[in-house]
Design a protein around this motif. Structure first.
Motif, PDB file in Angstrom:
ATOM      1  N   LEU A 139      13.814  35.340  19.457  1.00 37.26           N
ATOM      2  CA  LEU A 139      12.591  36.110  19.221  1.00 37.26           C
ATOM      3  C   LEU A 139      12.576  37.389  20.055  1.00 37.26           C
ATOM      4  O   LEU A 139      12.189  38.462  19.572  1.00 37.26           O
ATOM      5  CB  LEU A 139      11.359  35.260  19.555  1.00 37.26           C
ATOM      6  CG  LEU A 139      11.032  34.128  18.580  1.00 37.26           C
ATOM      7  CD1 LEU A 139       9.909  33.259  19.142  1.00 37.26           C
ATOM      8  CD2 LEU A 139      10.620  34.685  17.222  1.00 37.26           C
ATOM      9  N   TYR A 140      13.011  37.281  21.304  1.00 36.26           N
ATOM     10  CA  TYR A 140      13.068  38.464  22.176  1.00 36.26           C
ATOM     11  C   TYR A 140      14.027  39.498  21.604  1.00 36.26           C
ATOM     12  O   TYR A 140      13.739  40.706  21.609  1.00 36.26           O
ATOM     13  CB  TYR A 140      13.507  38.037  23.579  1.00 36.26           C
ATOM     14  CG  TYR A 140      13.639  39.191  24.538  1.00 36.26           C
ATOM     15  CD1 TYR A 140      12.507  39.773  25.121  1.00 36.26           C
ATOM     16  CD2 TYR A 140      14.895  39.710  24.878  1.00 36.26           C
ATOM     17  CE1 TYR A 140      12.624  40.835  25.999  1.00 36.26           C
ATOM     18  CE2 TYR A 140      15.018  40.768  25.755  1.00 36.26           C
ATOM     19  CZ  TYR A 140      13.875  41.326  26.316  1.00 36.26           C
ATOM     20  OH  TYR A 140      13.990  42.385  27.175  1.00 36.26           O
ATOM     21  N   PHE A 143      12.324  41.169  18.698  1.00 39.12           N
ATOM     22  CA  PHE A 143      11.276  42.065  19.207  1.00 39.12           C
ATOM     23  C   PHE A 143      11.882  43.379  19.711  1.00 39.12           C
ATOM     24  O   PHE A 143      11.277  44.446  19.566  1.00 39.12           O
ATOM     25  CB  PHE A 143      10.501  41.396  20.341  1.00 39.12           C
ATOM     26  CG  PHE A 143       9.306  40.612  19.885  1.00 39.12           C
ATOM     27  CD1 PHE A 143       8.016  41.025  20.188  1.00 39.12           C
ATOM     28  CD2 PHE A 143       9.460  39.445  19.163  1.00 39.12           C
ATOM     29  CE1 PHE A 143       6.916  40.304  19.767  1.00 39.12           C
ATOM     30  CE2 PHE A 143       8.370  38.709  18.744  1.00 39.12           C
ATOM     31  CZ  PHE A 143       7.089  39.145  19.039  1.00 39.12           C
ATOM     32  N   GLN A 144      13.075  43.311  20.300  1.00 41.56           N
ATOM     33  CA  GLN A 144      13.715  44.496  20.865  1.00 41.56           C
ATOM     34  C   GLN A 144      14.211  45.463  19.786  1.00 41.56           C
ATOM     35  O   GLN A 144      14.168  46.677  19.968  1.00 41.56           O
ATOM     36  CB  GLN A 144      14.897  44.079  21.752  1.00 41.56           C
ATOM     37  CG  GLN A 144      14.496  43.346  23.029  1.00 41.56           C
ATOM     38  CD  GLN A 144      13.715  44.231  23.985  1.00 41.56           C
ATOM     39  OE1 GLN A 144      12.509  44.106  24.125  1.00 41.56           O
ATOM     40  NE2 GLN A 144      14.409  45.144  24.647  1.00 41.56           N
ATOM     41  N   VAL A 145      14.690  44.905  18.653  1.00 46.98           N
ATOM     42  CA  VAL A 145      15.306  45.759  17.632  1.00 46.98           C
ATOM     43  C   VAL A 145      14.354  46.134  16.503  1.00 46.98           C
ATOM     44  O   VAL A 145      14.605  47.072  15.752  1.00 46.98           O
ATOM     45  CB  VAL A 145      16.572  45.082  17.045  1.00 46.98           C
ATOM     46  CG1 VAL A 145      17.610  44.872  18.135  1.00 46.98           C
ATOM     47  CG2 VAL A 145      16.232  43.758  16.358  1.00 46.98           C
ATOM     48  N   GLU A 146      13.249  45.402  16.351  1.00 44.75           N
ATOM     49  CA  GLU A 146      12.289  45.681  15.270  1.00 44.75           C
ATOM     50  C   GLU A 146      10.927  46.029  15.870  1.00 44.75           C
ATOM     51  O   GLU A 146       9.912  45.396  15.589  1.00 44.75           O
ATOM     52  CB  GLU A 146      12.176  44.469  14.324  1.00 44.75           C
ATOM     53  CG  GLU A 146      13.468  44.057  13.659  1.00 44.75           C
ATOM     54  CD  GLU A 146      13.941  45.069  12.623  1.00 44.75           C
ATOM     55  OE1 GLU A 146      13.175  45.996  12.298  1.00 44.75           O
ATOM     56  OE2 GLU A 146      15.077  44.929  12.129  1.00 44.75           O
ATOM     57  N   TYR A 276      18.190  39.879  10.695  1.00 45.53           N
ATOM     58  CA  TYR A 276      18.706  38.695  10.017  1.00 45.53           C
ATOM     59  C   TYR A 276      19.517  37.815  10.964  1.00 45.53           C
ATOM     60  O   TYR A 276      19.529  36.585  10.821  1.00 45.53           O
ATOM     61  CB  TYR A 276      19.541  39.108   8.803  1.00 45.53           C
ATOM     62  CG  TYR A 276      18.709  39.744   7.714  1.00 45.53           C
ATOM     63  CD1 TYR A 276      17.761  39.013   7.012  1.00 45.53           C
ATOM     64  CD2 TYR A 276      18.855  41.098   7.408  1.00 45.53           C
ATOM     65  CE1 TYR A 276      16.987  39.605   6.026  1.00 45.53           C
ATOM     66  CE2 TYR A 276      18.079  41.699   6.421  1.00 45.53           C
ATOM     67  CZ  TYR A 276      17.146  40.940   5.735  1.00 45.53           C
ATOM     68  OH  TYR A 276      16.368  41.525   4.768  1.00 45.53           O
ATOM     69  N   ILE A 277      20.191  38.429  11.936  1.00 47.08           N
ATOM     70  CA  ILE A 277      20.926  37.645  12.935  1.00 47.08           C
ATOM     71  C   ILE A 277      19.948  36.785  13.738  1.00 47.08           C
ATOM     72  O   ILE A 277      20.144  35.576  13.922  1.00 47.08           O
ATOM     73  CB  ILE A 277      21.734  38.568  13.874  1.00 47.08           C
ATOM     74  CG1 ILE A 277      22.880  39.225  13.106  1.00 47.08           C
ATOM     75  CG2 ILE A 277      22.276  37.774  15.064  1.00 47.08           C
ATOM     76  CD1 ILE A 277      23.600  40.309  13.896  1.00 47.08           C
ATOM     77  N   ILE A 282      17.296  31.344  14.698  1.00 51.45           N
ATOM     78  CA  ILE A 282      16.101  30.495  14.752  1.00 51.45           C
ATOM     79  C   ILE A 282      16.187  29.374  13.722  1.00 51.45           C
ATOM     80  O   ILE A 282      15.955  28.194  14.028  1.00 51.45           O
ATOM     81  CB  ILE A 282      14.823  31.330  14.517  1.00 51.45           C
ATOM     82  CG1 ILE A 282      14.617  32.317  15.668  1.00 51.45           C
ATOM     83  CG2 ILE A 282      13.597  30.423  14.382  1.00 51.45           C
ATOM     84  CD1 ILE A 282      13.499  33.317  15.428  1.00 51.45           C
ATOM     85  N   LEU A 283      16.539  29.717  12.496  1.00 48.49           N
ATOM     86  CA  LEU A 283      16.604  28.732  11.423  1.00 48.49           C
ATOM     87  C   LEU A 283      17.686  27.687  11.694  1.00 48.49           C
ATOM     88  O   LEU A 283      17.474  26.484  11.476  1.00 48.49           O
ATOM     89  CB  LEU A 283      16.871  29.437  10.086  1.00 48.49           C
ATOM     90  CG  LEU A 283      16.693  28.594   8.822  1.00 48.49           C
ATOM     91  CD1 LEU A 283      15.267  28.073   8.715  1.00 48.49           C
ATOM     92  CD2 LEU A 283      17.054  29.399   7.583  1.00 48.49           C
TER      93      LEU A 283
END
Length: 299
Positions: A139-140, A143-146, A276-277, A282-283
């Motif tokens: 998640l971090y 958050f950094q790239v989007e 997507y990575i 996460i998935l």
């Protein structure tokens, strides 16, 4: 009994596919999230009333289904939780897009794993904590790239937390009471709660005349198939499946929803490879968690 569980598990997958389409409908409907959810729940309540009349399901809890005032308040509280879940869910879609929102929703199983030990006899195990750290790292990274979608991500995470809370609450109700009856009171309490929102100046009530013909079409589909049917059906399958199984299967919602969004919404759902990575990590963690849990249960 094994066949019953398998049929209910397949039914749950179909319901999750419908929920994936719900996200697309949220992007297609032009109104804000609060009036959108209010109309969704109100139309669904009307449809459930018709269903209960046809099936002759009683509206009052009596006999073997009789419940205390405390339980009724708990059911109404669950209705408030699902209403807030949908508001944050559609709110996340409005400020970002379907892909971002559904990627955040995939953290629901992680929240369930953390919350179940607090409300059920289930104990927290060490590998769930490890997986939790990996999810937080993913998640971090997202958050950094989007950075342009941060608000949507936060709303999506809040929505996932509320969804996990609702699943745990509803499993208890589903084992003791008819699904349509539970759905009726939960959705009705959500309508009542959201009606108070419109007393506040920051929430504009959208009148029926303000809705376009397309909005009405999508709202009816959303309320009938994606809410009234899916709501009753999901409560019914919870009689046979655990909260964790339900939440784990629900994590396929991003897969179904993102694919549908690509097909229907096109370029609006195009994200960077970094997103997507992170979403794939996460998935994969959620699926691995379910696989390990199943192996331990068999042993």
């Amino acid at each position: 009994m094994r066949d019953d569980r398998l049929l209910n598990y397949l039914h749950l997958h179909f319901i999750v596919f419908i929920w994936g389409f719900t996200a697309v409908l949220g992007a297609l409907i032009s109104i804000d999230s609060v009036p959108l959810v209010w109309y969704r729940m109100l139309i669904a309540v009307v449809m459930i009333v018709v269903y209960m009349k046809v099936k002759k399901v009683p509206f009052q809890f009596s006999g073997v289904h009789k419940l205390s005032r405390k339980r009724l308040l708990s059911i109404c509280l669950a209705g408030a939780v699902i209403a807030l879940h949908w508001i944050t869910f559609f709110g996340a879609i409005k400020v970002s897009n379907v892909s971002v929102t559904l990627a955040m929703m995939s953290t629901g199983a992680f929240f369930t794993a953390l919350l179940e030990p607090l409300f059920t006899p289930k104990k927290l195990v060490w590998y769930e904590l490890v997986f939790g750290v990996v999810i937080i790292g993913a998640l971090y990274y997202i958050f950094q790239v989007e950075t342009q979608y941060v608000l949507g991500m936060i709303l999506g995470l809040i929505s996932a937390f509320l969804s996990a809370t609702f699943s745990i609450m509803n499993v208890t109700f589903a084992k003791d009471h008819p699904p349509s009856m539970i759905s009726f009171y939960e959705l009705l309490s959500g309508v009542v709660l959201l009606s108070f929102f419109f007393l506040l100046p920051q929430f504009h009530f959208v009148t029926p005349q303000e809705l376009s013909s397309d909005d009405w079409l999508w709202l009816v589909i959303l309320a009938s198939i994606c809410t009234a049917y899916a709501f009753i059906a999901s409560v019914k399958v919870m009689k046979f499946l655990s909260a964790y199984t339900v939440m784990l299967t629900t994590n396929l919602e991003p897969v179904y929803g993102i694919l549908l969004a690509f097909l229907i919404l096109g370029d609006a759902e195009q994200m960077t490879p970094h997103f997507y990575i992170g979403a794939l990590v996460i998935l994969c963690v959620i699926i691995l968690n379910g696989f390990i849990k199943t192996r331990f249960k068999r042993k």
